[in-house]
Write a protein that holds these residues in place. Structure first.
Motif, mmCIF file in Angstrom:
data_model
loop_
_atom_site.group_PDB
_atom_site.id
_atom_site.type_symbol
_atom_site.label_atom_id
_atom_site.label_comp_id
_atom_site.label_asym_id
_atom_site.label_seq_id
_atom_site.Cartn_x
_atom_site.Cartn_y
_atom_site.Cartn_z
ATOM 1 N N GLY A 41 -7.369 -5.122 0.341
ATOM 2 C CA GLY A 41 -6.258 -4.276 -0.059
ATOM 3 C C GLY A 41 -5.052 -4.570 0.809
ATOM 4 N N ILE A 42 -3.868 -4.543 0.214
ATOM 5 C CA ILE A 42 -2.622 -4.752 0.954
ATOM 6 C C ILE A 42 -1.779 -3.491 0.821
ATOM 7 C CG2 ILE A 42 -0.514 -6.125 1.130
ATOM 8 C CD1 ILE A 42 -2.063 -8.469 -0.077
ATOM 9 N N VAL A 43 -1.300 -2.994 1.945
ATOM 10 C CA VAL A 43 -0.470 -1.790 1.940
ATOM 11 C C VAL A 43 0.893 -2.122 2.532
ATOM 12 C CG1 VAL A 43 -0.171 0.518 2.908
ATOM 13 C CG2 VAL A 43 -2.407 -0.183 2.058
ATOM 14 N N ILE A 44 1.940 -1.912 1.749
ATOM 15 C CA ILE A 44 3.305 -2.095 2.241
ATOM 16 C C ILE A 44 3.705 -0.792 2.913
ATOM 17 C CG2 ILE A 44 5.641 -2.819 1.670
ATOM 18 C CD1 ILE A 44 3.567 -4.839 0.776
ATOM 19 N N ASN A 45 3.751 -0.804 4.228
ATOM 20 C CA ASN A 45 4.059 0.411 4.984
ATOM 21 C C ASN A 45 5.573 0.590 5.135
ATOM 22 O OD1 ASN A 45 3.460 2.752 6.409
ATOM 23 N ND2 ASN A 45 3.250 1.702 8.370
ATOM 24 N N LYS A 46 5.961 1.758 5.559
ATOM 25 C CA LYS A 46 7.362 2.128 5.771
ATOM 26 C C LYS A 46 8.154 2.063 4.469
ATOM 27 C CE LYS A 46 7.251 0.670 10.602
ATOM 28 N NZ LYS A 46 7.912 -0.074 11.708
ATOM 29 N N ALA A 47 7.485 2.406 3.359
ATOM 30 C CA ALA A 47 8.158 2.439 2.060
ATOM 31 C C ALA A 47 8.837 3.794 1.897
ATOM 32 C CB ALA A 47 7.147 2.202 0.936
ATOM 33 N N ASP A 48 9.920 3.988 2.621
ATOM 34 C CA ASP A 48 10.654 5.252 2.579
ATOM 35 C C ASP A 48 12.138 4.994 2.819
ATOM 36 O OD1 ASP A 48 10.864 4.862 5.402
ATOM 37 O OD2 ASP A 48 8.911 5.809 5.644
ATOM 38 N N GLY A 49 12.930 5.993 2.506
ATOM 39 C CA GLY A 49 14.372 5.887 2.732
ATOM 40 C C GLY A 49 15.000 4.712 2.003
ATOM 41 N N ASP A 50 15.847 3.980 2.724
ATOM 42 C CA ASP A 50 16.559 2.836 2.143
ATOM 43 C C ASP A 50 15.646 1.634 1.926
ATOM 44 O OD1 ASP A 50 18.861 4.351 2.252
ATOM 45 O OD2 ASP A 50 19.479 3.561 4.218
ATOM 46 N N ASN A 51 14.422 1.723 2.417
ATOM 47 C CA ASN A 51 13.510 0.585 2.344
ATOM 48 C C ASN A 51 12.649 0.579 1.075
ATOM 49 O OD1 ASN A 51 12.831 -1.792 3.763
ATOM 50 N ND2 ASN A 51 10.859 -0.913 4.361
ATOM 51 N N ILE A 52 12.781 1.592 0.226
ATOM 52 C CA ILE A 52 11.910 1.710 -0.945
ATOM 53 C C ILE A 52 12.078 0.535 -1.903
ATOM 54 C CG2 ILE A 52 11.462 3.064 -3.029
ATOM 55 C CD1 ILE A 52 11.930 5.576 -1.435
ATOM 56 N N LYS A 53 13.334 0.138 -2.179
ATOM 57 C CA LYS A 53 13.553 -0.970 -3.109
ATOM 58 C C LYS A 53 12.938 -2.254 -2.575
ATOM 59 C CE LYS A 53 17.075 -3.457 -5.743
ATOM 60 N NZ LYS A 53 16.455 -4.770 -5.470
ATOM 61 N N ARG A 54 13.146 -2.533 -1.281
ATOM 62 C CA ARG A 54 12.568 -3.744 -0.689
ATOM 63 C C ARG A 54 11.045 -3.694 -0.747
ATOM 64 N NH1 ARG A 54 17.019 -3.140 2.935
ATOM 65 N NH2 ARG A 54 15.740 -1.865 4.334
ATOM 66 N N ALA A 55 10.480 -2.491 -0.546
ATOM 67 C CA ALA A 55 9.028 -2.342 -0.588
ATOM 68 C C ALA A 55 8.490 -2.642 -1.990
ATOM 69 C CB ALA A 55 8.636 -0.927 -0.163
ATOM 70 N N ARG A 56 9.197 -2.174 -3.009
ATOM 71 C CA ARG A 56 8.765 -2.434 -4.383
ATOM 72 C C ARG A 56 8.853 -3.915 -4.719
ATOM 73 N NH1 ARG A 56 12.009 2.733 -6.969
ATOM 74 N NH2 ARG A 56 10.432 4.331 -6.435
ATOM 75 N N ASP A 57 9.904 -4.570 -4.225
ATOM 76 C CA ASP A 57 10.041 -6.016 -4.441
ATOM 77 C C ASP A 57 8.918 -6.779 -3.745
ATOM 78 O OD1 ASP A 57 12.332 -5.546 -5.885
ATOM 79 O OD2 ASP A 57 13.710 -5.988 -4.221
ATOM 80 N N ALA A 58 8.585 -6.329 -2.531
ATOM 81 C CA ALA A 58 7.495 -6.981 -1.782
ATOM 82 C C ALA A 58 6.163 -6.799 -2.501
ATOM 83 C CB ALA A 58 7.418 -6.398 -0.366
ATOM 84 N N LYS A 59 5.968 -5.641 -3.104
ATOM 85 C CA LYS A 59 4.732 -5.382 -3.851
ATOM 86 C C LYS A 59 4.590 -6.371 -4.999
ATOM 87 C CE LYS A 59 2.243 -1.786 -6.404
ATOM 88 N NZ LYS A 59 2.245 -0.378 -6.850
ATOM 89 N N LEU A 60 5.684 -6.644 -5.706
ATOM 90 C CA LEU A 60 5.658 -7.620 -6.792
ATOM 91 C C LEU A 60 5.309 -9.009 -6.271
ATOM 92 C CD1 LEU A 60 8.834 -6.524 -8.826
ATOM 93 C CD2 LEU A 60 6.433 -6.267 -9.510
ATOM 94 N N GLU A 61 5.895 -9.382 -5.118
ATOM 95 C CA GLU A 61 5.632 -10.696 -4.539
ATOM 96 C C GLU A 61 4.158 -10.862 -4.169
ATOM 97 O OE1 GLU A 61 7.580 -13.386 -4.084
ATOM 98 O OE2 GLU A 61 9.130 -12.331 -5.229
ATOM 99 N N PHE A 62 3.589 -9.845 -3.547
ATOM 100 C CA PHE A 62 2.184 -9.936 -3.134
ATOM 101 C C PHE A 62 1.254 -9.906 -4.338
ATOM 102 C CE2 PHE A 62 3.791 -8.516 1.085
ATOM 103 C CZ PHE A 62 3.296 -9.586 1.820
ATOM 104 N N ASN A 63 1.602 -9.161 -5.366
ATOM 105 C CA ASN A 63 0.789 -9.159 -6.585
ATOM 106 C C ASN A 63 0.763 -10.544 -7.218
ATOM 107 O OD1 ASN A 63 -0.463 -6.622 -7.069
ATOM 108 N ND2 ASN A 63 1.531 -5.708 -7.521
ATOM 109 N N ARG A 64 1.917 -11.226 -7.196
ATOM 110 C CA ARG A 64 1.953 -12.604 -7.707
ATOM 111 C C ARG A 64 1.080 -13.521 -6.851
ATOM 112 N NH1 ARG A 64 7.826 -11.879 -7.759
ATOM 113 N NH2 ARG A 64 8.486 -11.147 -9.823
ATOM 114 N N ALA A 65 1.147 -13.321 -5.538
ATOM 115 C CA ALA A 65 0.364 -14.163 -4.635
ATOM 116 C C ALA A 65 -1.132 -13.978 -4.851
ATOM 117 C CB ALA A 65 0.730 -13.851 -3.186
#
Length: 358
Positions: free
Chosen positions: A229-253
Motif C-alpha cells: 500500500g502507498i499512502v500520500i501523506n500531508k494531503a491537506d491545505g494547499d498540498n491537496i492538488k499535488r497529492a491527487r496528482d501524485a496519486k495518479l502518478e503512483f497508480n500508473r506506476a
C-alpha cells in the motif's frame, strides 16, 4: 601533627544506607527490586499478563550485547513464542520528513479507538560519528504514548543495515506475547531497510510526499514493487492538488509491475496524519488485504518463508560473531591488517587466510 585524611562522600557510602533511620522494610523492597529487575522468570510472568514495564525490560535484555543477558533473552523469546504469532505486523517506511511519526500517532489512536492494542517499534537512526541516538519518537507521539493500550519502544539502529534494529524481530514476538494485536515497525527510511522490514511484516506500507520530487526515485529504487500500500501523506491545505496528482502518478506506476504472489493489487491512498484525515481508509485497506491473504493461504505461507529467512539470518550472525570472537582470528586479523597497510598482501588473500584458520 598530620591531619587524618578525609574520605569522599562517594567512598563513605559504599552502597550502605546513608542514615540509620532508613526503614528496614523499604531497604529490603529496594534490594529485592534491584535483584529481580532482570529476573527472566519474573519478567516473563508479568509480560504474559500484559505488563508494559516487563515488556520494556524484556526488550532491553533482547537488545543487550552483554553475554550475561543473552541466556535470559533466549529464555524470554522461547517462553513468549507459544503466545506469539497473533498480530497483524505492519512495516511503515518512507523518506525522512515524510511524517512517519505523525502518521503513526494518528493511526495508532484510531486503532485503539477500534479496540486494538498497538505496539510501535520505532528504529531511530544512530550517528555514524558518536554512535548515539536521540530516541525521540515518544516525544513526537505525545498523545499515543499516554494511551493504556499503546506501547512505544524506540531503539537505536546502531550498525544494522538500513536502520532495522538487530533484535526487532524478537521484540515483535515479545509484544505479541504481551497481548498487542497490531505491531507497527517504523524504520529510519534511508532506502536500504525495505527488504529487512518486508521480511518481518505482513503488510508493507510506503509513505510518500507529494511534490517532493521522489516519485521517480521511488520507482527506480524498486520500493513500490515491495509495497502493499502507498499512502500520500500531508494531503491537506494547499498540498491537496499535488497529492491527487501524485496519486495518479503512483497508480500508473503500479500498473507496470506484475501481479504479486499474494494476488493483492496494491492501492494508493491520500491522508493527513496531522489532521487525522484518511486514516480510517488506510486501516480498511490493510484489513481488506489481511482478509484476502488469509483466505488464499498466502498469509501462512509468507510467515513460514519469513521464519526460514530469519533462520539463515540468525545462523549468519552467529557464525560471524563466533568468527570475530575467536582468539586466533583476533591475532591473525591484526597481523593481516598491518600487512595490508604495508602493501604486502591483498584484502582477498588476507580474507582467505583468516577463513582457513578454523
Amino acid at each position: 601533627m598530620s591531619e587524618k585524611p578525609t574520605k569522599s562522600a562517594l567512598s563513605e557510602s559504599e552502597s550502605k544506607p546513608g542514615s540509620a533511620s532508613v526503614n528496614p522494610e523499604s531497604g529490603k523492597r529496594i534490594r529485592n527490586f534491584r535483584k529481580n529487575r532482570f529476573n527472566e522468570k519474573a519478567i516473563l510472568d508479568r509480560l504474559l499478563k500484559g505488563n508494559k514495564t516487563a515488556l520494556g525490560q524484556a526488550i532491553t535484555l533482547i537488545e543487550s550485547n552483554q553475554q550475561a543477558h543473552q541466556s535470559k533473552a533466549e529464555f524470554l523469546v522461547e517462553g513468549a513464542l507459544h503466545y506469539a504469532q497473533k498480530s497483524v505486523r505492519i512495516g511503515i517506511t518512507g523518506v525522512p520528513g515524510v511524517g512517519k511519526s505523525t502518521f503513526i500517532e494518528s493511526f495508532g489512536n484510531h486503532l485503539i479507538e477500534k479496540g486494538h492494542k498497538v505496539a510501535v517499534l520505532a528504529v531511530d537512526p544512530s550517528s555514524s560519528v558518536s554512535h548515539g541516538s536521540i530516541l525521540g519518537d515518544k516525544t513526537r507521539m505525545e498523545k499515543l504514548v499516554t494511551r493504556e493500550h499503546a506501547f512505544i519502544r524506540p531503539s537505536p539502529s546502531g550498525d544494522s543495515l538500513g536502520g532495522v534494529a538487530r533484535k526487532t524481530r524478537e521484540s515483535i514476538l515479545l509484544c505479541e506475547a504481551a497481548g498487542f494485536d497490531v505491531i507497527l515497525i517504523e524504520t529510519v527510511g534511508v532506502g536500504q531497510s525495505e527488504t529487512t522490514v518486508h521480511s518481518m511484516t505482513d503488510f508493507f506500507l510506503l509513505l510518500k510526499l507529494a511534490g517532493a520530487g521522489d516519485e521517480l526515485q521511488g520507482i527506480k529504487r524498486g520500493i513500490i514493487e515491495m509495497a502493499d500500500g502507498i499512502v500520500i501523506n500531508k494531503a491537506d491545505g494547499d498540498n491537496i492538488k499535488r497529492a491527487r496528482d501524485a496519486k495518479l502518478e503512483f497508480n500508473r506506476a503500479l500498473h507496470l509491475y506484475p501481479e504479486k504472489e499474494s494476488q493483492w493489487k496494491p492501492k494508493v491512498q491520500l491522508c493527513s496524519g496531522l489532521h487525522g484525515e484518511g486514516i480510517s481508509e488506510v486501516w480498511e485497506m490493510i484489513s481488506e488485504y489481511h482478509k484476502k491473504v488469509q483466505e488464499n493461504g498466502f498469509f501462512e505461507k509468507n510467515r513460514h518463508e519469513q521464519n526460514k529467512f530469519w533462520l539463515f539470518q540468525t545462523i549468519n550472525e552467529y557464525l560471524k560473531n563466533r568468527f570475530y570472537q575467536d582468539e586466533q582470528v583476533k591475532i591473525a586479523l591484526k597481523e593481516q591488517l598491518e600487512l595490508i597497510e604495508q602493501h604486502k598482501t591483498t584484502a582477498f588473500t588476507a580474507a582467505k587466510l583468516l577463513l582457513n584458520i578454523r
